[in-house]
Design an enzyme around this catalytic site. Structure first.
Site, PDB file in Angstrom:
ATOM      1  N   ASN A 231       0.801  -1.132  -0.053  1.00  0.00           N
ATOM      2  CA  ASN A 231       0.101   0.167   0.108  1.00  0.00           C
ATOM      3  C   ASN A 231       0.922   1.381  -0.009  1.00  0.00           C
ATOM      4  O   ASN A 231       2.065   1.245   0.018  1.00  0.00           O
ATOM      5  CB  ASN A 231      -0.840  -0.041   1.136  1.00  0.00           C
ATOM      6  CG  ASN A 231      -0.222  -0.055   2.527  1.00  0.00           C
ATOM      7  OD1 ASN A 231       0.576   0.698   2.790  1.00  0.00           O
ATOM      8  ND2 ASN A 231      -0.309  -1.297   3.035  1.00  0.00           N
ATOM      9  N   ASP A 300      -4.287  -6.509   5.240  1.00  0.00           N
ATOM     10  CA  ASP A 300      -5.120  -7.175   5.996  1.00  0.00           C
ATOM     11  C   ASP A 300      -5.370  -8.766   5.533  1.00  0.00           C
ATOM     12  O   ASP A 300      -5.474  -9.531   6.061  1.00  0.00           O
ATOM     13  CB  ASP A 300      -6.728  -6.739   5.761  1.00  0.00           C
ATOM     14  CG  ASP A 300      -6.587  -5.295   6.549  1.00  0.00           C
ATOM     15  OD1 ASP A 300      -5.912  -5.264   7.783  1.00  0.00           O
ATOM     16  OD2 ASP A 300      -7.444  -4.585   6.173  1.00  0.00           O
ATOM     17  N   LYS A 310       9.035 -17.393  -9.995  1.00  0.00           N
ATOM     18  CA  LYS A 310       8.198 -16.335 -10.836  1.00  0.00           C
ATOM     19  C   LYS A 310       7.288 -16.996 -11.524  1.00  0.00           C
ATOM     20  O   LYS A 310       7.365 -17.925 -12.375  1.00  0.00           O
ATOM     21  CB  LYS A 310       9.216 -15.678 -11.554  1.00  0.00           C
ATOM     22  CG  LYS A 310       8.817 -14.379 -12.360  1.00  0.00           C
ATOM     23  CD  LYS A 310       9.655 -13.602 -13.163  1.00  0.00           C
ATOM     24  CE  LYS A 310       8.812 -12.618 -13.720  1.00  0.00           C
ATOM     25  NZ  LYS A 310       9.731 -11.831 -14.883  1.00  0.00           N
ATOM     26  N   PHE A 346      -4.920   3.644  14.684  1.00  0.00           N
ATOM     27  CA  PHE A 346      -5.282   4.467  13.551  1.00  0.00           C
ATOM     28  C   PHE A 346      -6.593   3.791  12.807  1.00  0.00           C
ATOM     29  O   PHE A 346      -6.702   2.573  12.623  1.00  0.00           O
ATOM     30  CB  PHE A 346      -3.848   4.822  12.457  1.00  0.00           C
ATOM     31  CG  PHE A 346      -3.135   6.043  13.411  1.00  0.00           C
ATOM     32  CD1 PHE A 346      -2.195   5.613  14.133  1.00  0.00           C
ATOM     33  CD2 PHE A 346      -3.106   7.100  12.659  1.00  0.00           C
ATOM     34  CE1 PHE A 346      -1.455   6.535  14.754  1.00  0.00           C
ATOM     35  CE2 PHE A 346      -2.164   8.188  13.140  1.00  0.00           C
ATOM     36  CZ  PHE A 346      -1.482   7.912  14.445  1.00  0.00           C
ATOM     37  N   LYS A 360     -14.024   0.609  15.171  1.00  0.00           N
ATOM     38  CA  LYS A 360     -12.714  -0.254  15.482  1.00  0.00           C
ATOM     39  C   LYS A 360     -12.274  -0.068  16.943  1.00  0.00           C
ATOM     40  O   LYS A 360     -11.686  -1.167  17.316  1.00  0.00           O
ATOM     41  CB  LYS A 360     -11.695   0.513  14.527  1.00  0.00           C
ATOM     42  CG  LYS A 360     -11.495  -0.119  13.124  1.00  0.00           C
ATOM     43  CD  LYS A 360     -10.654   0.554  12.120  1.00  0.00           C
ATOM     44  CE  LYS A 360     -11.218   0.141  10.566  1.00  0.00           C
ATOM     45  NZ  LYS A 360     -10.489   0.832   9.688  1.00  0.00           N
ATOM     46  N   LYS A 364     -11.522  -3.584  18.533  1.00  0.00           N
ATOM     47  CA  LYS A 364     -10.313  -3.987  19.108  1.00  0.00           C
ATOM     48  C   LYS A 364      -9.885  -3.473  20.602  1.00  0.00           C
ATOM     49  O   LYS A 364      -8.833  -3.666  20.895  1.00  0.00           O
ATOM     50  CB  LYS A 364      -9.220  -3.181  17.938  1.00  0.00           C
ATOM     51  CG  LYS A 364      -9.395  -3.712  16.448  1.00  0.00           C
ATOM     52  CD  LYS A 364      -8.165  -3.468  15.758  1.00  0.00           C
ATOM     53  CE  LYS A 364      -8.666  -3.639  14.340  1.00  0.00           C
ATOM     54  NZ  LYS A 364      -7.559  -3.612  13.337  1.00  0.00           N
TER      55      LYS A 364
HETATM   56  N1  CTP Z   1      -3.740  -3.210  11.981  1.00  0.00           N
HETATM   57  C1  CTP Z   1      -2.992  -3.968  12.553  1.00  0.00           C
HETATM   58  N2  CTP Z   1      -2.969  -5.052  11.948  1.00  0.00           N
HETATM   59  C2  CTP Z   1      -3.674  -5.564  10.888  1.00  0.00           C
HETATM   60  C3  CTP Z   1      -4.400  -4.655  10.420  1.00  0.00           C
HETATM   61  C4  CTP Z   1      -4.734  -3.445  10.859  1.00  0.00           C
HETATM   62  O1  CTP Z   1      -2.288  -3.715  13.696  1.00  0.00           O
HETATM   63  N3  CTP Z   1      -3.577  -6.682  10.400  1.00  0.00           N
HETATM   64  C5  CTP Z   1      -4.152  -1.961  12.837  1.00  0.00           C
HETATM   65  C6  CTP Z   1      -3.349  -0.535  12.153  1.00  0.00           C
HETATM   66  O2  CTP Z   1      -1.962  -0.258  12.267  1.00  0.00           O
HETATM   67  C7  CTP Z   1      -4.560   0.383  12.483  1.00  0.00           C
HETATM   68  C8  CTP Z   1      -5.509  -0.104  12.731  1.00  0.00           C
HETATM   69  O3  CTP Z   1      -5.441  -1.556  12.876  1.00  0.00           O
HETATM   70  O4  CTP Z   1      -4.083   0.960  13.756  1.00  0.00           O
HETATM   71  C9  CTP Z   1      -6.778  -0.171  11.956  1.00  0.00           C
HETATM   72  O5  CTP Z   1      -6.496  -0.525  10.637  1.00  0.00           O
HETATM   73  P1  CTP Z   1      -7.281  -0.571   9.223  1.00  0.00           P
HETATM   74  O6  CTP Z   1      -6.776  -1.473   8.126  1.00  0.00           O
HETATM   75  O7  CTP Z   1      -7.640   0.773   9.032  1.00  0.00           O
HETATM   76  O8  CTP Z   1      -8.785  -1.244   9.919  1.00  0.00           O
HETATM   77  P2  CTP Z   1      -8.908  -3.035   9.781  1.00  0.00           P
HETATM   78  O9  CTP Z   1      -9.273  -3.220  11.201  1.00  0.00           O
HETATM   79  O10 CTP Z   1      -8.174  -3.516   9.093  1.00  0.00           O
HETATM   80  O11 CTP Z   1     -10.460  -2.788   9.207  1.00  0.00           O
HETATM   81  P3  CTP Z   1     -10.823  -2.367   7.831  1.00  0.00           P
HETATM   82  O12 CTP Z   1      -9.487  -2.822   6.559  1.00  0.00           O
HETATM   83  O13 CTP Z   1     -11.794  -3.265   7.407  1.00  0.00           O
HETATM   84  O14 CTP Z   1     -11.093  -0.957   7.556  1.00  0.00           O
END
Ligand code: CTP
Length: 423
Positions: A231, A300, A310, A346, A360, A364
């Site tokens: 990303n 995620d 490859k 975040f 969230k 969490k």
């Molecule tokens: N985060 C994490 N580990 C993951 C995914 C997210 O520690 N595998 C943490 C990020 O560092 C951030 C928070 O979770 O502090 C929110 O991440 P985000 O990707 O926005 O939220 P998700 O819970 O993954 O939900 P979604 O992608 O459905 O918005």
């Protein structure tokens, strides 16, 4: 827009690039924001826009050449430079940046730079190859070390019809940053007037008993030895928090994924690539932490299996990748928390920001969440600024953080962490 009540005086320096016409819009927006603007141009800039345009809009003489017979002020570079709150260069060419970085003062604008004590904000625009040239990058690094602010150019189609980095940042964003720099500098000045040092907030050691563990940057999830899923995270926000916390006396460890900037000096940095590696590193460090901040953009999902070799195109028109969930680091930290640990997350969203952030926080079990709408100008990935809302557990209060530098935002987030700890 963010600014103090008083008017600001801006010296707008226009250098010779095709984006010179955008300086007109910058001038108009500054005027609308209650700023008084005077314009100086390089000789080459006058090939792109006539000084008369700026003269008509500012009702002031436009300075190009100190020696011009019609110049009403024989020591204009001194008078001009010492009566402004900001020297703003739009657009800055590779040439003017090189002159500034090396103290060359062979025309009005470069002499003004040397003679000015005002903060300087530079908005470069140039061809990608010129931008990426090590000489240009070296000059920019030097100017940053000298305390010059930059509004980095963005990627897009350039006047030379190539696509790449070098396009002038949006004029609205340049003006927002200019106002921000002037507000920040005047805040420092007023602190000085109260006999405080500009860095007085940095000397407050209100985090000296805390050990912060911060995840930063993006992760890469391998598809095969060549490709990955990732990303746009730059790591700027997480590193800003790390730097601010360290200056406030905390012991800081960052677990960094892939970042486009370097970690702050004197901060312990553990490098990782994938979500799994980041997760393992965090869990190892967690027992020593008193505050965990999940600032990383963790993937995620990852490919269920990374191909050992490859992947070849063969004759396939479609390729399906099977993805599996990565460990949610923040959730696992929260589930395994010891009593003293504060957990901060975040939430980077594109819609329904407050609702998603709140859910969230509940899902969490976070003490605090920093939510931002990454579609807003000046917020999100790879910028030096951000706009956010802080939500706090068991509180209805929403702390709005308007457009500000990520470094300033870092201090605001830490202020809330200190308040939570005192509760
Ligand atoms: N985060 C994490 N580990 C993951 C995914 C997210 O520690 N595998 C943490 C990020 O560092 C951030 C928070 O979770 O502090 C929110 O991440 P985000 O990707 O926005 O939220 P998700 O819970 O993954 O939900 P979604 O992608 O459905 O918005």
């Amino acid at each position: 827009m963010l600014m103090n009540k008083k008017n600001f005086r801006v010296g707008l320096g226009v250098a010779g690039g095709i984006a010179a016409y955008k300086a007109i819009e910058v001038l108009r927006l500054l005027q609308k924001s209650d700023c008084e603007v005077r314009v100086a141009m390089t000789k080459h800039a006058t090939e792109f826009v006539q000084p008369l345009t700026f003269r008509a809009l500012t009702e002031s003489y436009v300075l190009v050449d100190d020696y011009a017979t019609e110049n009403p002020d024989p020591i204009a570079h001194i008078n001009f430079s010492q009566t402004i709150d900001l020297l703003l260069i739009v657009p800055a060419t590779a040439n003017i940046i090189a002159k500034f970085a090396n103290g060359i003062a062979d025309d009005f604008l470069s002499s003004t730079f040397l003679a000015s004590t005002a903060p300087v904000l530079i908005a470069p625009a140039m061809n990608t190859t010129m931008w990426e040239n090590p000489a240009t990058q070296r000059n920019i690094e030097q100017l940053k070390k000298d305390g010059v602010y930059f509004v980095e150019p963005i990627a897009g189609e350039l006047a030379c019809k190539t696509v790449g980095t070098g396009k002038l940042e949006d004029v609205e964003n340049i003006v927002a940053q200019a106002l921000k720099v002037m507000s920040l500098e005047s805040e420092v000045l007023s602190l000085n007037n109260e006999q405080l040092t500009p860095d007085s907030r940095l000397q407050t050691q209100d985090l000296k008993d805390e050990s912060l563990l911060i995840t930063v940057g993006g992760t890469r999830e391998a598809i095969d030895p060549v490709r990955f899923i990732s990303n746009h995270s730059s790591g700027k926000m997480g590193f800003a928090v790390a730097e601010a916390a360290q200056m406030r006396g905390a012991s800081v460890t960052v677990v960094a994924g892939v970042t486009s900037v370097e970690p702050p000096e004197n901060v312990k940095a553990i490098r990782t690539i994938s979500a799994e590696e980041m997760y393992q590193a965090v869990m190892k460090e967690l027992p020593n932490a008193t505050v965990f901040i999940g600032a990383a953009a963790v993937a995620d999902y990852r490919p269920k299996t990374a191909a050992a070799e490859k992947i070849k195109k063969a004759n396939q028109n479609f390729l399906a990748l099977e993805l599996e969930k990565t460990p949610d680091i923040l959730l696992n930290v929260s589930k395994n928390r010891h009593e003293k640990l504060l957990v901060v997350g975040f939430a980077a969203e594109t819609n329904n920001v407050a609702d998603y952030a709140k859910s969230k926080m509940e899902k969490k079990n976070l003490d605090l969440v920093v939510a931002n709408d990454i579609t807003k100008k000046g917020a999100g990935f790879n910028t030096d600024t951000n706009i956010a809302t802080i939500l706090i557990k068991n509180s209805r209060e929403k702390i709005e953080l308007p457009l500000m530098s990520k470094r300033a935002m870092a201090d605001k987030i830490l202020d809330e962490i200190v308040k939570l700890r005192r509760k």
